[in-house]
Design a protein around this motif. Structure first.
Motif, PDB file in Angstrom:
ATOM      1  N   LYS A   1     -12.794  -3.300   3.691  1.00  0.00           N
ATOM      2  CA  LYS A   1     -14.073  -3.466   2.994  1.00  0.00           C
ATOM      3  C   LYS A   1     -14.695  -2.107   2.700  1.00  0.00           C
ATOM      4  CE  LYS A   1     -18.856  -4.869   3.822  1.00  0.00           C
ATOM      5  NZ  LYS A   1     -19.810  -5.533   4.735  1.00  0.00           N
ATOM      6  N   GLU A   2     -14.696  -1.216   3.705  1.00  0.00           N
ATOM      7  CA  GLU A   2     -15.283   0.115   3.526  1.00  0.00           C
ATOM      8  C   GLU A   2     -14.534   0.902   2.452  1.00  0.00           C
ATOM      9  OE1 GLU A   2     -13.904   3.311   4.561  1.00  0.00           O
ATOM     10  OE2 GLU A   2     -15.700   4.240   3.690  1.00  0.00           O
ATOM     11  N   ILE A   3     -13.209   0.824   2.496  1.00  0.00           N
ATOM     12  CA  ILE A   3     -12.390   1.540   1.507  1.00  0.00           C
ATOM     13  C   ILE A   3     -12.637   0.994   0.111  1.00  0.00           C
ATOM     14  CG2 ILE A   3     -10.019   1.962   0.730  1.00  0.00           C
ATOM     15  CD1 ILE A   3      -9.191   1.991   3.702  1.00  0.00           C
ATOM     16  N   TYR A   4     -12.651  -0.326  -0.010  1.00  0.00           N
ATOM     17  CA  TYR A   4     -12.803  -0.953  -1.328  1.00  0.00           C
ATOM     18  C   TYR A   4     -14.196  -0.670  -1.908  1.00  0.00           C
ATOM     19  CZ  TYR A   4     -12.107  -4.293  -5.091  1.00  0.00           C
ATOM     20  OH  TYR A   4     -11.959  -4.856  -6.336  1.00  0.00           O
ATOM     21  N   GLU A   5     -15.220  -0.822  -1.093  1.00  0.00           N
ATOM     22  CA  GLU A   5     -16.588  -0.587  -1.571  1.00  0.00           C
ATOM     23  C   GLU A   5     -16.783   0.868  -1.990  1.00  0.00           C
ATOM     24  OE1 GLU A   5     -19.435  -1.801   1.324  1.00  0.00           O
ATOM     25  OE2 GLU A   5     -19.411  -3.905   0.683  1.00  0.00           O
TER      26      GLU A   5
ATOM     27  N   ARG B   1      -5.284   2.707  -7.811  1.00  0.00           N
ATOM     28  CA  ARG B   1      -4.234   3.556  -7.250  1.00  0.00           C
ATOM     29  C   ARG B   1      -4.763   4.396  -6.093  1.00  0.00           C
ATOM     30  NH1 ARG B   1      -2.544   3.911 -12.743  1.00  0.00           N
ATOM     31  NH2 ARG B   1      -3.721   5.834 -13.070  1.00  0.00           N
ATOM     32  N   ARG B   2      -6.029   4.820  -6.209  1.00  0.00           N
ATOM     33  CA  ARG B   2      -6.630   5.596  -5.123  1.00  0.00           C
ATOM     34  C   ARG B   2      -6.760   4.744  -3.853  1.00  0.00           C
ATOM     35  NH1 ARG B   2     -10.458   7.911  -8.052  1.00  0.00           N
ATOM     36  NH2 ARG B   2     -12.204   6.575  -7.463  1.00  0.00           N
ATOM     37  N   ILE B   3      -7.113   3.491  -4.022  1.00  0.00           N
ATOM     38  CA  ILE B   3      -7.202   2.582  -2.873  1.00  0.00           C
ATOM     39  C   ILE B   3      -5.820   2.386  -2.252  1.00  0.00           C
ATOM     40  CG2 ILE B   3      -7.742   0.221  -2.137  1.00  0.00           C
ATOM     41  CD1 ILE B   3      -9.864   0.133  -4.355  1.00  0.00           C
ATOM     42  N   LEU B   4      -4.813   2.187  -3.103  1.00  0.00           N
ATOM     43  CA  LEU B   4      -3.449   2.019  -2.605  1.00  0.00           C
ATOM     44  C   LEU B   4      -2.998   3.246  -1.822  1.00  0.00           C
ATOM     45  CD1 LEU B   4      -1.734   0.354  -5.709  1.00  0.00           C
ATOM     46  CD2 LEU B   4      -2.268  -0.749  -3.524  1.00  0.00           C
ATOM     47  N   ASN B   5      -3.365   4.428  -2.278  1.00  0.00           N
ATOM     48  CA  ASN B   5      -2.995   5.663  -1.581  1.00  0.00           C
ATOM     49  C   ASN B   5      -3.639   5.731  -0.201  1.00  0.00           C
ATOM     50  OD1 ASN B   5      -1.410   6.598  -3.689  1.00  0.00           O
ATOM     51  ND2 ASN B   5      -3.080   7.760  -4.630  1.00  0.00           N
TER      52      ASN B   5
ATOM     53  N   ILE C   1      -4.279   3.265   1.755  1.00  0.00           N
ATOM     54  CA  ILE C   1      -3.718   2.294   2.702  1.00  0.00           C
ATOM     55  C   ILE C   1      -2.188   2.357   2.729  1.00  0.00           C
ATOM     56  CG2 ILE C   1      -5.687   0.726   2.456  1.00  0.00           C
ATOM     57  CD1 ILE C   1      -3.958  -1.029   0.643  1.00  0.00           C
ATOM     58  N   GLU C   2      -1.621   3.435   2.182  1.00  0.00           N
ATOM     59  CA  GLU C   2      -0.164   3.500   2.082  1.00  0.00           C
ATOM     60  C   GLU C   2       0.521   3.568   3.444  1.00  0.00           C
ATOM     61  OE1 GLU C   2       1.017   6.889  -0.132  1.00  0.00           O
ATOM     62  OE2 GLU C   2      -0.047   8.343   1.131  1.00  0.00           O
ATOM     63  N   ASP C   3      -0.200   4.006   4.491  1.00  0.00           N
ATOM     64  CA  ASP C   3       0.418   4.072   5.814  1.00  0.00           C
ATOM     65  C   ASP C   3       0.152   2.810   6.636  1.00  0.00           C
ATOM     66  OD1 ASP C   3      -2.282   4.569   6.021  1.00  0.00           O
ATOM     67  OD2 ASP C   3      -2.076   6.034   7.647  1.00  0.00           O
ATOM     68  N   TRP C   4      -0.468   1.801   6.034  1.00  0.00           N
ATOM     69  CA  TRP C   4      -0.678   0.534   6.729  1.00  0.00           C
ATOM     70  C   TRP C   4       0.638  -0.245   6.743  1.00  0.00           C
ATOM     71  CZ3 TRP C   4      -6.022  -2.167   5.839  1.00  0.00           C
ATOM     72  CH2 TRP C   4      -7.056  -1.229   5.990  1.00  0.00           C
ATOM     73  N   ASP C   5       0.813  -1.066   7.738  1.00  0.00           N
ATOM     74  CA  ASP C   5       2.037  -1.865   7.856  1.00  0.00           C
ATOM     75  C   ASP C   5       1.880  -3.149   7.040  1.00  0.00           C
ATOM     76  OD1 ASP C   5       4.447  -2.895   8.617  1.00  0.00           O
ATOM     77  OD2 ASP C   5       3.735  -3.620  10.569  1.00  0.00           O
ATOM     78  N   LEU C   6       2.102  -3.026   5.727  1.00  0.00           N
ATOM     79  CA  LEU C   6       1.916  -4.154   4.820  1.00  0.00           C
ATOM     80  C   LEU C   6       3.228  -4.507   4.137  1.00  0.00           C
ATOM     81  CD1 LEU C   6      -1.394  -3.001   3.079  1.00  0.00           C
ATOM     82  CD2 LEU C   6      -1.171  -4.555   5.030  1.00  0.00           C
ATOM     83  N   THR C   7       3.571  -5.769   4.154  1.00  0.00           N
ATOM     84  CA  THR C   7       4.830  -6.236   3.560  1.00  0.00           C
ATOM     85  C   THR C   7       4.874  -5.965   2.067  1.00  0.00           C
ATOM     86  OG1 THR C   7       4.961  -8.007   5.204  1.00  0.00           O
ATOM     87  CG2 THR C   7       6.342  -8.220   3.243  1.00  0.00           C
ATOM     88  N   SER C   8       3.789  -6.299   1.352  1.00  0.00           N
ATOM     89  CA  SER C   8       3.758  -6.118  -0.098  1.00  0.00           C
ATOM     90  C   SER C   8       3.847  -4.651  -0.473  1.00  0.00           C
ATOM     91  CB  SER C   8       2.476  -6.727  -0.683  1.00  0.00           C
ATOM     92  OG  SER C   8       2.495  -8.132  -0.573  1.00  0.00           O
ATOM     93  N   LEU C   9       3.207  -3.804   0.331  1.00  0.00           N
ATOM     94  CA  LEU C   9       3.232  -2.375   0.053  1.00  0.00           C
ATOM     95  C   LEU C   9       4.643  -1.823   0.215  1.00  0.00           C
ATOM     96  CD1 LEU C   9       1.424  -0.018  -0.716  1.00  0.00           C
ATOM     97  CD2 LEU C   9       1.025   0.405   1.709  1.00  0.00           C
ATOM     98  N   GLU C  10       5.349  -2.300   1.244  1.00  0.00           N
ATOM     99  CA  GLU C  10       6.727  -1.865   1.452  1.00  0.00           C
ATOM    100  C   GLU C  10       7.619  -2.325   0.310  1.00  0.00           C
ATOM    101  OE1 GLU C  10       7.733  -3.494   5.196  1.00  0.00           O
ATOM    102  OE2 GLU C  10       6.535  -2.076   6.367  1.00  0.00           O
TER     103      GLU C  10
END
Length: 316
Positions: free
Chosen positions: A231-235, A293-297, A299-308
């Motif tokens: 939420k903090e990142i997105y806002e 893209r900035r938001i994706l960057n 959270i790129e180190d989060w353990d997310l299936t879709s991101l992988e």
């Protein structure tokens, strides 16, 4: 009752101050709140308020045909503006008195569409001698199409912001299949008429949105994994984009543009400017992609299936 007591439920009546435009916060919402209270006393439901507002707005749009008569266009200005306040009041009444419904949400955009069609149609008919009937038809359809795209995308990103900021997910449009399976279109003529318009609206929104389905899936997984942090990142990243969407695509800007130009007898100038604003809309969309893209960057180190899965596809 004191004014403070009267407005005690005001915050409950609005969605979120972050997504509210200044015009709404200081004009539409306070006036809408008063109207919501007034019509509730008269036993009006939010749907009753919405339909009445639509009838008032369509009448105001018809009056824009007489752009050489200041009295008529002034009355039209007042009626369409008042319809906008009624459009605010129905949602506020629904939130204050816990009368929210799925139909009420869909009826809002359907009524808005009818009011704007009335404004464009009758406002442009005044210029038939200048542009010919074929020219008026071309201008009206093109401007109406651009208007619908801009309005649709603005509502999409407001709904996304409310969802990912953990405020209210009800403002997101559900998938088309969900609507087809759950929307009751047998109980009334209004529902039967609204259904195909709604399906077209959601399909178009899914087609023209700048955010890919894969990006949305990644955001959803991040939201599920750590709601508060995401939420903090997105806002932080998306808040300023709301202002960009509002200035280029907001209904208030388009409604007031129509009305002010009509007062000067030149709604045609606004219509042409609205068509030209499609370029600005594309620029805002490009900026939105950069923000995503900035938001994706972040959270790129989060353990997310879709991101992988996305990273693997990019490598291939």
């Amino acid at each position: 009752m004191s004014s403070k007591g009267f407005f005690s439920e005001y915050d409950k009546s609005i969605k979120n101050r972050i997504v509210e435009e200044g015009y709404d916060l200081y004009f539409s919402r306070p006036c809408g709140y008063v109207l919501a209270k007034f019509f509730h006393k008269l036993k009006f439901t939010p749907t009753n308020i919405s339909v009445l507002g639509m009838l008032i707005g369509v009448t105001g749009g018809v009056l824009l045909y007489w752009q050489d008569v200041l009295l008529y266009t002034s009355i039209g200005f007042v009626l369409v503006t008042f319809a906008g306040l009624m459009d605010s009041a129905d949602g506020q009444a629904a939130r204050i008195y816990d009368q929210r419904s799925e139909m009420g949400k869909y009826l809002d955009f359907f009524n808005d569409m009818l009011v704007f069609i009335s404004c464009y149609l009758f406002g442009l008919l005044y210029f038939t001698d200048t542009y010919t009937l074929a020219g008026i038809l071309a201008l009206g359809l093109t401007s109406g199409y651009v208007h619908s795209i801009k309005s649709n995308l603005y509502e999409y990103y407001k709904g996304e912001f409310l969802h990912f900021s953990l405020t209210d997910s009800k403002h997101r449009n559900p998938p088309v299949d969900h609507i087809k399976e759950n929307f009751d279109r047998t109980s009334s003529l209004l529902r039967k008429v609204t259904y195909p318009v709604l399906i077209d609206y959601v399909k178009r929104q899914n087609k023209i949105k700048f955010r890919s389905d894969e990006t949305t899936r990644i955001f959803e997984e991040a939201r599920e994994q750590d709601p508060q942090k995401f939420k903090e990142i997105y806002e932080r990243n998306s808040r300023k984009m709301l202002a960009g969407w509002a200035w280029v695509c907001g209904s208030n800007v388009m409604r007031n543009g129509i009305l002010v130009s009509s007062l000067f007898g030149r709604i045609d100038i606004y219509v042409i400017a609205n068509i030209a604003s499609y370029g600005l809309y594309l620029l805002v969309g490009k900026k939105q992609n950069q923000v995503d893209r900035r938001i994706l960057n972040e959270i790129e180190d989060w353990d997310l299936t879709s991101l992988e899965r996305t990273s693997a596809a990019e490598v291939q």
